[in-house]
Design an enzyme around this catalytic site. Structure first.
Site, PDB file in Angstrom:
ATOM      1  N   LEU A 154       0.872  -1.170   0.000  1.00 17.24           N
ATOM      2  CA  LEU A 154       0.000   0.000   0.000  1.00 17.24           C
ATOM      3  C   LEU A 154       0.911   1.223   0.000  1.00 17.24           C
ATOM      4  CD1 LEU A 154      -2.890  -0.320   2.639  1.00 17.24           C
ATOM      5  CD2 LEU A 154      -3.092  -0.340   0.155  1.00 17.24           C
ATOM      6  N   ASP A 155       0.499   2.290  -0.672  1.00 16.71           N
ATOM      7  CA  ASP A 155       1.279   3.522  -0.663  1.00 16.71           C
ATOM      8  C   ASP A 155       1.469   4.005   0.779  1.00 16.71           C
ATOM      9  OD1 ASP A 155       1.165   3.385  -3.406  1.00 16.71           O
ATOM     10  OD2 ASP A 155      -0.438   4.876  -3.601  1.00 16.71           O
ATOM     11  N   ARG A 156       2.590   4.635   1.010  1.00 18.41           N
ATOM     12  CA  ARG A 156       2.927   5.059   2.379  1.00 18.41           C
ATOM     13  C   ARG A 156       1.854   5.923   3.054  1.00 18.41           C
ATOM     14  NH1 ARG A 156       8.906   6.654   4.733  1.00 18.41           N
ATOM     15  NH2 ARG A 156       8.238   6.589   6.898  1.00 18.41           N
TER      16      ARG A 156
ATOM     17  N   THR B 162      -1.296   5.916   2.578  1.00 18.20           N
ATOM     18  CA  THR B 162      -2.581   5.216   2.570  1.00 18.20           C
ATOM     19  C   THR B 162      -2.704   4.328   3.802  1.00 18.20           C
ATOM     20  OG1 THR B 162      -2.527   5.212   0.154  1.00 18.20           O
ATOM     21  CG2 THR B 162      -4.015   3.663   1.183  1.00 18.20           C
TER      22      THR B 162
END
Length: 233
Positions: A68-70, A72
């Site tokens: 997951l993107d940081r 998010t």
């Protein structure tokens, strides 16, 4: 990166665990795997948690299945055994898995529900993806489905289901229709969130357990802030 207390083995939000799988509710600011920042990744925190909880000697096995993107929040799945990892990888690759995201955006979408199809091209220099209406060189087809599920005082809550898993796909495709995720400076937000998060949350995952074959359905609790809390009222 964040003013929040990032995950450690004592505050880790474990939302599902068995002998083969562990599912974490990721906090904003946590990185799933190590990167050039040198910050401690979530994978290391989960290993420490397992080692401590089960009093395991030596190294702990843990396989990273997806990221997951940081900024998010939400569901991240890890494999606890070498038996589960390739099977989970296969599930994700074959799309035999249902992932639902919640996104809080600044504008009402053009339609209450729709399917967005774009070709995304990543620019590694600024770590950003750009949406195109037609295929261009080095672009990848991106498909998502969204529906408007709640209108807040100043924002709109969208439920998003992905058909493909491209770099920054939800952030890029929603921004492309004028629905910028709250706090997402990279994709057009005017203001950042105080904790450097964005209001994108991996809310739910459903799949068949790769070993036991049981149906798994996990929902990640929302982050504790006033806007997310308004979504659950």
């Amino acid at each position: 990166m964040s003013s929040k207390v990032l995950s450690n083995k004592d505050n880790l939000q474990v939302i599902y665990e068995d002998n083969h799988i562990i599912i974490i509710n990721k906090r904003a600011g946590d990185i799933v795997q190590g990167d050039k920042t040198g910050d401690k990744p979530l994978s290391d925190v989960v290993k420490e948690y397992i080692k401590d909880k089960y009093n395991k000697p030596g190294n702990v096995y843990l396989g990273t299945v997806h990221r997951l993107d940081r900024p998010t929040t939400g569901i991240v799945v890890f494999a606890k055994t070498s038996k589960a990892l390739p099977r989970l990888n296969k599930l994700f690759a074959s799309k035999d898995i249902s992932k639902t995201y919640w996104a809080i955006v600044n504008n009402k979408p053009p339609k209450a529900n729709d399917t967005l199809i774009n070709w995304l091209k990543k620019n590694p220099k600024n770590n950003k993806s750009y949406a195109h209406t037609k295929e261009i060189k080095d672009s990848k087809k991106a498909i998502l489905h969204y529906k408007l599920i709640k209108t807040l005082q100043r924002y709109f809550l969208l439920e998003v289901n992905l058909e493909t898993g491209r770099h920054h796909q939800i952030r890029c495709q929603l921004s492309n229709i004028g629905c910028i995720i709250k706090g997402d400076l990279k994709y057009g937000a005017q203001r950042s969130n105080k904790d450097a998060s964005i209001h994108l949350h991996a809310r739910q995952i459903q799949f068949t357990h790769p070993v036991s074959k049981e149906a798994i359905n996990v929902i990640a609790p929302l982050p504790k802030d006033a806007i997310w809390e308004a979504c659950s009222n």
